[in-house]
Design a protein around this motif. Structure first.
Motif, PDB file in Angstrom:
ATOM      1  N   THR A  97       4.925  -4.868   3.151  1.00  0.00           N
ATOM      2  CA  THR A  97       4.630  -3.461   2.843  1.00  0.00           C
ATOM      3  C   THR A  97       3.580  -3.289   1.735  1.00  0.00           C
ATOM      4  O   THR A  97       3.211  -2.166   1.391  1.00  0.00           O
ATOM      5  CB  THR A  97       5.917  -2.698   2.424  1.00  0.00           C
ATOM      6  N   TYR A  98       3.108  -4.382   1.220  1.00  0.00           N
ATOM      7  CA  TYR A  98       2.074  -4.398   0.170  1.00  0.00           C
ATOM      8  C   TYR A  98       0.913  -3.409   0.417  1.00  0.00           C
ATOM      9  O   TYR A  98       0.545  -2.649  -0.483  1.00  0.00           O
ATOM     10  CB  TYR A  98       1.586  -5.841   0.101  1.00  0.00           C
ATOM     11  N   PRO A  99       0.342  -3.364   1.623  1.00  0.00           N
ATOM     12  CA  PRO A  99      -0.778  -2.421   1.827  1.00  0.00           C
ATOM     13  C   PRO A  99      -0.364  -0.950   1.679  1.00  0.00           C
ATOM     14  O   PRO A  99      -1.201  -0.102   1.364  1.00  0.00           O
ATOM     15  CB  PRO A  99      -1.225  -2.690   3.270  1.00  0.00           C
ATOM     16  N   ILE A 100       0.926  -0.676   1.889  1.00  0.00           N
ATOM     17  CA  ILE A 100       1.401   0.709   1.748  1.00  0.00           C
ATOM     18  C   ILE A 100       1.495   1.063   0.262  1.00  0.00           C
ATOM     19  O   ILE A 100       1.136   2.170  -0.152  1.00  0.00           O
ATOM     20  CB  ILE A 100       2.769   0.889   2.455  1.00  0.00           C
ATOM     21  N   LEU A 101       1.938   0.107  -0.530  1.00  0.00           N
ATOM     22  CA  LEU A 101       1.948   0.320  -1.985  1.00  0.00           C
ATOM     23  C   LEU A 101       0.513   0.486  -2.494  1.00  0.00           C
ATOM     24  O   LEU A 101       0.239   1.325  -3.363  1.00  0.00           O
ATOM     25  CB  LEU A 101       2.647  -0.857  -2.686  1.00  0.00           C
ATOM     26  N   GLN A 102      -0.383  -0.287  -1.909  1.00  0.00           N
ATOM     27  CA  GLN A 102      -1.786  -0.168  -2.298  1.00  0.00           C
ATOM     28  C   GLN A 102      -2.327   1.239  -1.962  1.00  0.00           C
ATOM     29  O   GLN A 102      -3.094   1.823  -2.736  1.00  0.00           O
ATOM     30  CB  GLN A 102      -2.584  -1.220  -1.532  1.00  0.00           C
ATOM     31  N   ALA A 103      -1.899   1.768  -0.827  1.00  0.00           N
ATOM     32  CA  ALA A 103      -2.300   3.130  -0.460  1.00  0.00           C
ATOM     33  C   ALA A 103      -1.778   4.119  -1.503  1.00  0.00           C
ATOM     34  O   ALA A 103      -2.492   5.033  -1.945  1.00  0.00           O
ATOM     35  CB  ALA A 103      -1.770   3.481   0.930  1.00  0.00           C
ATOM     36  N   PHE A 128       5.695   0.699  12.170  1.00  0.00           N
ATOM     37  CA  PHE A 128       5.956  -0.734  12.013  1.00  0.00           C
ATOM     38  C   PHE A 128       4.838  -1.541  12.681  1.00  0.00           C
ATOM     39  O   PHE A 128       4.349  -2.533  12.135  1.00  0.00           O
ATOM     40  CB  PHE A 128       7.320  -1.095  12.627  1.00  0.00           C
ATOM     41  N   GLY A 129       4.414  -1.081  13.855  1.00  0.00           N
ATOM     42  CA  GLY A 129       3.335  -1.779  14.560  1.00  0.00           C
ATOM     43  C   GLY A 129       2.025  -1.709  13.785  1.00  0.00           C
ATOM     44  O   GLY A 129       1.279  -2.686  13.701  1.00  0.00           O
ATOM     45  N   GLU A 130       1.781  -0.549  13.200  1.00  0.00           N
ATOM     46  CA  GLU A 130       0.566  -0.327  12.403  1.00  0.00           C
ATOM     47  C   GLU A 130       0.533  -1.309  11.216  1.00  0.00           C
ATOM     48  O   GLU A 130      -0.472  -1.985  10.968  1.00  0.00           O
ATOM     49  CB  GLU A 130       0.633   1.122  11.897  1.00  0.00           C
ATOM     50  N   ALA A 131       1.653  -1.419  10.513  1.00  0.00           N
ATOM     51  CA  ALA A 131       1.721  -2.344   9.369  1.00  0.00           C
ATOM     52  C   ALA A 131       1.608  -3.791   9.851  1.00  0.00           C
ATOM     53  O   ALA A 131       1.037  -4.641   9.166  1.00  0.00           O
ATOM     54  CB  ALA A 131       3.026  -2.135   8.600  1.00  0.00           C
TER      55      ALA A 131
END
Ligand code: ADP
Ligand code: NA
Length: 330
Positions: free
Chosen positions: A129-135, A102-105
């Motif tokens: 959470t957009y950057p995680i979907l991008q990953a 959570f801190g990382e995001a």
């Protein structure tokens, strides 16, 4: 296929791409088709993180696709698809979100900027959470390289961290993608405020050159572009950002070097430069607009192309997801 695999996406958040989108991104996509195994997508899942209208989104997704085809993305050489047609993106996104701190995001600066604009309480969890979907977008295709702008560097770092973490926790599954910053990328500035980049979200209507807009209107915008009180046509981005921006655009659209243009316009005025550039721009967009309309006028053909693209993308994405599910114990 031993060519490097590249992946890139663009959001369907406007009725037209602007010139910055083409010269800063899509033009490179077209070139990379020669040397890379390219995956290009219109990222509609990413386009719903901040509220949207269903009909507008559907129309913009199709018009974006049609423009990419018109610019020269060739679906027989590249894999061109719509993100939501490949359910593996959301599925892998969930798994990756469970290994993201959570801190990382929370450290993603783009989220901080965007949520500050919207009001932190009102921002969606999807925006967070957009950057995680991008990953997930990148890792599903085992991309070797991802063309990114400066503003996306942190997200690509997160992607690499998540890939490494997953590989370490569950066994080697993902290729680590490298950032790829194409040499020939031009940064296009706002015609009315040449200290800022041309942007659909922040440029004034007269500062933005849209590919699909009325050509006479575009020509007028170019002729009323902000320059400076001097008279000499020189390339000097510090002291003459307006004139330099016009030269950058002129060079990119005509293939002539900036030095060649400066020589050709020695002794001429800003008005001459603007008049000629307006013509160059109109000549450039005329066939693009016609081709885009042709693609949109044949919905059945476009649907067929999209189904083929989704099938090609899923052939790769489903293999990666199957390995992921197996590794995590599903
Ligand atoms: P906008 O800033 O208009 O919202 P996006 O952020 O959706 O544009 O950008 C889509 C792509 O277009 C990105 O790859 C981005 O780097 C590129 N791009 C956008 N504006 C410019 C510009 N003014 N000059 C060069 N490239 C740009
Ligand atoms: Na932007």
């Amino acid at each position: 296929d031993r060519r490097p695999r590249v992946l890139s996406g663009i959001q369907p958040t406007a009725d037209s791409f602007h010139l910055g989108n083409y010269l800063g991104a899509v033009r490179n996509w077209v070139t990379m088709q020669d040397t890379c195994d390219a995956y290009y997508m219109v990222v509609d899942l990413h386009a719903i993180t901040a509220g949207h209208d269903a009909k507008v989104l559907r129309d913009r997704t199709r018009v974006s696709l049609a423009q990419l085809l018109a610019f020269g993305i060739d679906p027989t050489r590249s894999t061109l698809f719509i993100q939501s047609h490949v359910p593996e993106h959301a599925q892998l996104g969930w798994v990756l979100s469970c290994i993201t701190g959570f801190g990382e995001a929370s450290r993603m600066t783009q989220f901080k900027d965007k949520s500050a604009k919207q009001g932190a309480e009102r921002s969606s969890v999807g925006l967070f959470t957009y950057p995680i979907l991008q990953a997930a977008d990148i890792l599903l295709y085992q991309a070797d390289a991802v063309p990114v702008g400066e503003d996306q560097r942190q997200h690509l770092e997160l992607t690499r961290d998540l890939a490494q973490r997953f590989n370490h926790l569950f066994g080697k599954t993902f290729t680590l993608p490298e950032a790829y910053i194409p040499k020939a990328t031009a940064k296009i500035l706002d015609l009315q405020d040449p200290t800022a980049k041309m942007s659909k979200s922040s440029s004034s209507p007269t500062g933005l050159l849209e590919i699909m807009e009325d050509k006479a209107r575009s020509a007028k915008k170019i002729k009323s572009a902000v320059t400076d009180t001097g008279r000499e046509i020189l390339f000097d981005p510090e002291d003459k950002p307006g004139v330099s921006n016009l030269l950058t655009i002129y060079s990119a659209l005509s293939g002539r070097t900036i030095e060649d243009l400066v020589t050709a316009y020695a002794g001429k005025g800003y008005g001459d430069l603007k008049k000629d550039l307006a013509e160059v721009f109109v000549d450039f967009v005329t066939p693009i607009q016609a081709a885009t309309r042709e693609y949109l006028d044949d919905p059945a053909q476009l649907d067929k192309m999209l189904a083929i693209g989704a099938e090609k993308a899923r052939a790769v994405a489903s293999q990666t997801l199957a390995a992921v599910y197996d590794h995590v114990g599903f």
